[in-house]
Design a protein around this motif. Structure first.
Motif, PDB file in Angstrom:
ATOM      1  N   GLU A   1      -2.764  -0.349  -4.685  1.00 58.46           N
ATOM      2  CA  GLU A   1      -2.186  -0.297  -3.338  1.00 58.46           C
ATOM      3  C   GLU A   1      -1.366   0.969  -3.142  1.00 58.46           C
ATOM      4  OE1 GLU A   1      -1.579  -5.035  -2.244  1.00 58.46           O
ATOM      5  OE2 GLU A   1      -0.003  -3.965  -3.303  1.00 58.46           O
TER       6      GLU A   1
ATOM      7  N   THR B   1      -3.756   4.125  -2.994  1.00 55.72           N
ATOM      8  CA  THR B   1      -4.682   4.164  -1.866  1.00 55.72           C
ATOM      9  C   THR B   1      -4.008   3.957  -0.525  1.00 55.72           C
ATOM     10  OG1 THR B   1      -5.184   1.795  -2.003  1.00 55.72           O
ATOM     11  CG2 THR B   1      -6.542   3.304  -3.335  1.00 55.72           C
TER      12      THR B   1
ATOM     13  N   ARG C   1      -3.315   1.072   0.694  1.00 54.33           N
ATOM     14  CA  ARG C   1      -3.910  -0.116   1.343  1.00 54.33           C
ATOM     15  C   ARG C   1      -3.135  -1.379   0.973  1.00 54.33           C
ATOM     16  NH1 ARG C   1     -10.385   0.865   0.210  1.00 54.33           N
ATOM     17  NH2 ARG C   1     -10.512   2.921   1.174  1.00 54.33           N
TER      18      ARG C   1
END
Length: 377
Positions: free
Chosen positions: A372, A375, A377
């Motif tokens: 996470e 990235t 995300r």
């Protein structure tokens, strides 16, 4: 002696003492609850976490005037900032209202509220205690770090076991958002807790690092940067001393004897990293009352060491690492980019996540946290 035939003197009507008195009185125990200043406001944030409600489910029934806070801004000296959504919310309550409500329940259950300072504490020849003009079979010290019973017993706090707090109550209604800012160099933190009709704005540092001029300057600069329009000099000033225990070994601290118990701040039950103490005070009051009702006072210390102390001892071991500048800034970077780590932090704030198992959970989820963070995300 059967619990119903006991007289218990509880010195101090804060959360720990009031809950202990409440539990004992509704079990038929004769309780003398000493509180010298029932209308005081205590200088702390006043946040009721999930851990607090787990310790005392009856909190839901007290109809307390609180502010539901669903947002927590975490800052680190130097400007790094992360926002956390709190679900369920954190309930921020004036300590005067919380303590008053708990004492009211104790009195309704049958406790006698004695509104006077404790001037005399001494053991009686045949067992038990004399507290001012009253005799009691058991004494419970619940009057904070200056508790008279703890002083008599020689349970003192060294300067290295203290943290000093200075701040102000700022009148007004403010957005339901908690703000905390950590200062690695000073190993302390600043807080802004919005209560229903005012905010508690303060800063806590270890006693050996406390500098009033530095605290005042830091608070002014922080308010100018993060609290636009707030007149921080308009509020009523306060100061306080909080426990900051690092050595929780049985050799260093005892919490019970043949006819005495220490609870809450009098026992030093406070998280040295965050300063949170309400939930531990409530838990200790419940455990103390259970041990007295069962007639087995050593059970209090045993349960405290099994159910409460491991958490506080782990927090004390983590604190030096937490306040390392590089470690704190790295943690803030990950926190800002990982939803999973923010969930862990929210659970930690509420007490759903224990310090004891924090490392294990973080290691288990670290691949996902790292993904996470890298990235976004």
């Amino acid at each position: 002696m059967r619990a119903a035939n006991l007289t218990v003197a509880v010195i101090g009507g804060g959360p720990a003492g009031a809950v202990c008195a409440w539990r004992l009185a509704r079990s038929g125990v004769r309780v003398l609850l000493y509180e010298r200043d029932p209308e005081r406001e205590k200088p702390c944030g006043g946040g009721l976490t999930g851990r607090a409600f787990a310790a005392l489910p009856e909190l839901h029934e007290l109809q307390l005037p609180w502010n539901e806070v669903r947002r927590w801004r975490i800052l680190c000296q130097g400007g790094r900032e992360v926002g956390l959504d709190l679900e369920p919310p954190l309930f921020v309550v004036p300590r005067r209202e919380l303590d008053r409500a708990l004492r009211r329940e104790a009195v309704k259950a049958g406790a006698a509220l004695i509104r006077e300072p404790v001037r005399e504490v001494k053991p009686l020849a045949g067992g038990g205690w004399q507290i001012n003009d009253h005799a009691a079979d058991i004494a419970v010290g619940a009057a904070g770090m200056q508790d008279p019973l703890a002083k008599y017993l020689g349970r003192k706090f060294t300067r290295g076991e203290m943290a000093f707090t200075m701040g102000r109550y700022i009148p007004g209604r403010f957005a339901p958002e908690i703000i905390t800012c950590f200062f690695p160099e000073q190993r302390g933190y600043l807080w802004w807790f919005p209560r229903p009709d005012h905010a508690s704005f303060g800063m806590e540092l270890p006693a050996e690092r406390f500098d009033p001029a530095l605290v005042r300057r830091t608070m002014r600069e922080f308010a100018a940067d993060y609290l636009p329009g707030v007149e921080v000099e308009s509020g009523k000033p306060y100061g306080w001393t909080a426990p900051a225990i690092r050595d929780w070994s049985p050799e260093a601290r005892r919490f019970a004897g043949a006819d005495w118990l220490l609870v809450g701040d009098a026992a030093g039950l406070c998280d040295v990293t965050t300063g949170e103490g309400i939930s531990y005070a409530l838990a200790s009051g419940v455990l103390a009352a259970d041990a007295i009702r069962q007639g087995v006072l050593p059970a209090y210390e045993l349960r405290l060491r099994l159910e409460v102390i491991p958490e506080l001892a782990k927090a004390a071991r983590m604190q030096p690492k937490f306040y390392r500048s590089g470690m704190l800034n790295l943690a803030m970077w990950f926190l800002g980019r990982s939803r999973s780590l923010r969930q862990i932090s929210g659970d930690l704030a509420h007490g759903r996540q224990s310090y004891v198992t924090l490392k294990r959970r973080t290691y288990r989820e670290f691949p996902h946290i790292l993904w996470e963070a890298l990235t976004g995300r």
